[in-house]
Design an enzyme around this catalytic site. Sequence first.
Site, PDB file in Angstrom:
ATOM      1  N   LYS A   1      16.745 -32.452 -41.622  1.00 48.46           N
ATOM      2  CA  LYS A   1      16.948 -33.445 -42.680  1.00 48.46           C
ATOM      3  C   LYS A   1      15.757 -34.380 -42.612  1.00 48.46           C
ATOM      4  O   LYS A   1      15.721 -35.300 -41.791  1.00 48.46           O
ATOM      5  CB  LYS A   1      18.252 -34.202 -42.446  1.00 48.46           C
ATOM      6  CG  LYS A   1      18.961 -34.664 -43.705  1.00 48.46           C
ATOM      7  CD  LYS A   1      18.200 -35.673 -44.532  1.00 48.46           C
ATOM      8  CE  LYS A   1      18.262 -37.074 -43.976  1.00 48.46           C
ATOM      9  NZ  LYS A   1      17.291 -37.980 -44.653  1.00 48.46           N
TER      10      LYS A   1
ATOM     11  N   CYS B   1       7.469 -46.102 -32.640  1.00 48.08           N
ATOM     12  CA  CYS B   1       8.565 -46.518 -31.769  1.00 48.08           C
ATOM     13  C   CYS B   1       8.033 -47.047 -30.446  1.00 48.08           C
ATOM     14  O   CYS B   1       8.594 -47.972 -29.874  1.00 48.08           O
ATOM     15  CB  CYS B   1       9.524 -45.360 -31.546  1.00 48.08           C
ATOM     16  SG  CYS B   1       8.699 -43.850 -31.064  1.00 48.08           S
TER      17      CYS B   1
HETATM   18  P1  NAI Z   1      16.811 -44.828 -40.230  1.00 47.69           P
HETATM   19  O1  NAI Z   1      16.914 -44.740 -38.764  1.00 47.69           O
HETATM   20  O2  NAI Z   1      18.045 -45.242 -40.960  1.00 47.69           O
HETATM   21  O3  NAI Z   1      16.328 -43.412 -40.818  1.00 47.69           O
HETATM   22  C1  NAI Z   1      15.819 -42.356 -40.035  1.00 47.69           C
HETATM   23  C2  NAI Z   1      16.421 -41.047 -40.506  1.00 47.69           C
HETATM   24  O4  NAI Z   1      17.844 -41.097 -40.360  1.00 47.69           O
HETATM   25  C3  NAI Z   1      16.174 -40.724 -41.982  1.00 47.69           C
HETATM   26  O5  NAI Z   1      15.995 -39.326 -42.133  1.00 47.69           O
HETATM   27  C4  NAI Z   1      17.470 -41.158 -42.637  1.00 47.69           C
HETATM   28  O6  NAI Z   1      17.717 -40.474 -43.832  1.00 47.69           O
HETATM   29  C5  NAI Z   1      18.489 -40.766 -41.585  1.00 47.69           C
HETATM   30  N1  NAI Z   1      19.751 -41.512 -41.660  1.00 47.69           N
HETATM   31  C6  NAI Z   1      19.944 -42.785 -42.078  1.00 47.69           C
HETATM   32  N2  NAI Z   1      21.254 -43.105 -42.019  1.00 47.69           N
HETATM   33  C7  NAI Z   1      21.902 -42.016 -41.543  1.00 47.69           C
HETATM   34  C8  NAI Z   1      23.265 -41.718 -41.248  1.00 47.69           C
HETATM   35  N3  NAI Z   1      24.222 -42.614 -41.429  1.00 47.69           N
HETATM   36  N4  NAI Z   1      23.568 -40.507 -40.763  1.00 47.69           N
HETATM   37  C9  NAI Z   1      22.617 -39.592 -40.539  1.00 47.69           C
HETATM   38  N5  NAI Z   1      21.314 -39.799 -40.821  1.00 47.69           N
HETATM   39  C10 NAI Z   1      20.956 -40.993 -41.309  1.00 47.69           C
HETATM   40  O7  NAI Z   1      15.617 -45.786 -40.563  1.00 47.69           O
HETATM   41  P2  NAI Z   1      15.243 -46.510 -41.946  1.00 47.69           P
HETATM   42  O8  NAI Z   1      16.472 -46.971 -42.657  1.00 47.69           O
HETATM   43  O9  NAI Z   1      14.337 -45.639 -42.704  1.00 47.69           O
HETATM   44  O10 NAI Z   1      14.454 -47.765 -41.390  1.00 47.69           O
HETATM   45  C11 NAI Z   1      15.153 -48.906 -40.942  1.00 47.69           C
HETATM   46  C12 NAI Z   1      14.397 -49.587 -39.826  1.00 47.69           C
HETATM   47  O11 NAI Z   1      14.466 -48.809 -38.650  1.00 47.69           O
HETATM   48  C13 NAI Z   1      12.924 -49.753 -40.090  1.00 47.69           C
HETATM   49  O12 NAI Z   1      12.700 -50.943 -40.773  1.00 47.69           O
HETATM   50  C14 NAI Z   1      12.328 -49.731 -38.718  1.00 47.69           C
HETATM   51  O13 NAI Z   1      12.272 -51.032 -38.222  1.00 47.69           O
HETATM   52  C15 NAI Z   1      13.289 -48.922 -37.903  1.00 47.69           C
HETATM   53  N6  NAI Z   1      12.803 -47.557 -37.610  1.00 47.69           N
HETATM   54  C16 NAI Z   1      12.470 -47.262 -36.340  1.00 47.69           C
HETATM   55  C17 NAI Z   1      11.999 -46.005 -36.013  1.00 47.69           C
HETATM   56  C18 NAI Z   1      11.623 -45.680 -34.613  1.00 47.69           C
HETATM   57  O14 NAI Z   1      11.106 -44.601 -34.342  1.00 47.69           O
HETATM   58  N7  NAI Z   1      11.849 -46.563 -33.672  1.00 47.69           N
HETATM   59  C19 NAI Z   1      11.796 -44.959 -37.027  1.00 47.69           C
HETATM   60  C20 NAI Z   1      12.227 -45.361 -38.343  1.00 47.69           C
HETATM   61  C21 NAI Z   1      12.698 -46.638 -38.602  1.00 47.69           C
END
Ligand code: NAI
Length: 491
Positions: free
Chosen positions: A188, A297
């Site tokens: 996904k 990250c």
């Molecule tokens: P997210 O963690 O929600 O999204 C990452 C992945 O998870 C995407 O493919 C998304 O579609 C999927 N996802 C989201 N909600 C889900 C659910 N309930 N069940 C299963 N899959 C789900 O991150 P998002 O919303 O894009 O970004 C939010 C914040 O998170 C950012 O502002 C950033 O600060 C942080 N972030 C941190 C990351 C890291 O590697 N530490 C990577 C991405 C975002």
Amino acid sequence: MSTIFNKALDRIGSYQGHFINGAWRDGTDDTIPVVDPATEQVIGAIAAGGAAEVDEAVNAARKAFECRAWSAMPAAERERLLLCLADMVEAEQDEIAAIETIDNGIPYGVSRRMAVGSAISAIRYHAGWPRRLTGESVPVSVPGNWHGYTTHDPLGAAALIVPWNAPFPITCTKVSAALAAGCTVVLKPAELAPMSGLRLAELVAKAGFPAGVMNVVTGLGAQAGAALVEHAGVDKISFTGSTATGKDILRRSVDSLKRVSLELGGKSASIVFADADLAKAIPGVAMGIFGNSGQVCAAGSRLFLHEVIFDKFIEGLVAFTQKLTVGPGMQDNVALGPLISAPQRDKVMGYIEAGLKQGATLITGGDAPSGKGYFVNPTIFVDTNPGMTIVREEIFGPVLSVMTFNDDSIDDLAARANDSIYGLSAYVWTSSLANAHAMARKLRSGSIKINGAGMEFALPFGGFRQSGMGREHGRHGVEAFTETKAVMMGW
Ligand code: NAI
Ligand code: MG
């Protein structure tokens, strides 16, 4: 615009549906626009998949797993197919790098060298594992004649949920580790940067992997992602993304006791001792936080600087930072691209405001260039302390908080660096073996890098505390897609 970007745009425009059981499957009329963050222009769309498409994809992955078309293929043949996939990615590296630049904003040179380059390394590294995933022969002490041994059996159908900050390398790492372990997968991709994942699916099919071994469902996290997490046919979830979503996934996987690996956020420390080689430490610290515009990250977002070198280091750091060109990744000589989206830019700008309000001193950056694109200039705050929001929370943008130390004992310094809900990485710059070993022992994070940075796929990667659960890369990363079986054979 050069040919390679036109080619990438054509490719992006060609994607319409999901990739299930070795073929493209049209989505419904429900689509999600995909935006180039450097121009704010819509460059394509993906299908908004939901429970129905997820069900088809999981069934395809299950069928491919249960017929053992993949897991029972001779290990040498699985190695050959993975190496073949790596060669195909390499042959297409210019176009894939351009897709990633348009979709996620990463500067083209960095995309080729690092994003696609590390993806190829990850696949080649994992290609070696099918032939090396050995169990143990274990002495058995109960009476009788026994042969005791273990095997690492593939877990089954794995759901791979990927973020937008480094889509291609993270996708290739998860896919190749899962396949090396003998699992089949449903990917996904992130809705904010899904295109290179679709490109990989095409290459997997072209390389000759059996149908159903890799499937892709595009869509929103709350729809496609959530449906995958809740699907009874999924045996394993490997997630990289925000800590909040990781916790939500873990909660929702409890009823079926799916195996879950989480690679989550961080607030990693860089520590520079007075005896460090500043010519290396200054660019190392700067790129450790500003690389990929801070959307990493493992970004070193808290800097602990010895007071004796403070003035000299900060002078060099600011000079280096101000030379980093911020701009669209398609342009030559751009070091830092845009953030992924308007909400992400606004979130980062909100943190910068909070830093100013709470009394930190801004010494460079702090602003967002005007015009199109979600850019934020690399930003450095001094006079920060652990009570401040910018020191405690993951910003996921180009913002560095600087603190100092002086005659702190090593224990106190390590305790300050460890004062975080996270524990993903730590970076130490020193020429003293004693400092290096002491910090490596006392820092509570999954990775410790002394005098450098960089990703090594043979070493495990993952977090202490709220930075996650489990490890990727190395033997641990492949074993995370397996279940250990013990065999006791009497003779
Ligand atoms: P997210 O963690 O929600 O999204 C990452 C992945 O998870 C995407 O493919 C998304 O579609 C999927 N996802 C989201 N909600 C889900 C659910 N309930 N069940 C299963 N899959 C789900 O991150 P998002 O919303 O894009 O970004 C939010 C914040 O998170 C950012 O502002 C950033 O600060 C942080 N972030 C941190 C990351 C890291 O590697 N530490 C990577 C991405 C975002
Ligand atoms: Mg995009």
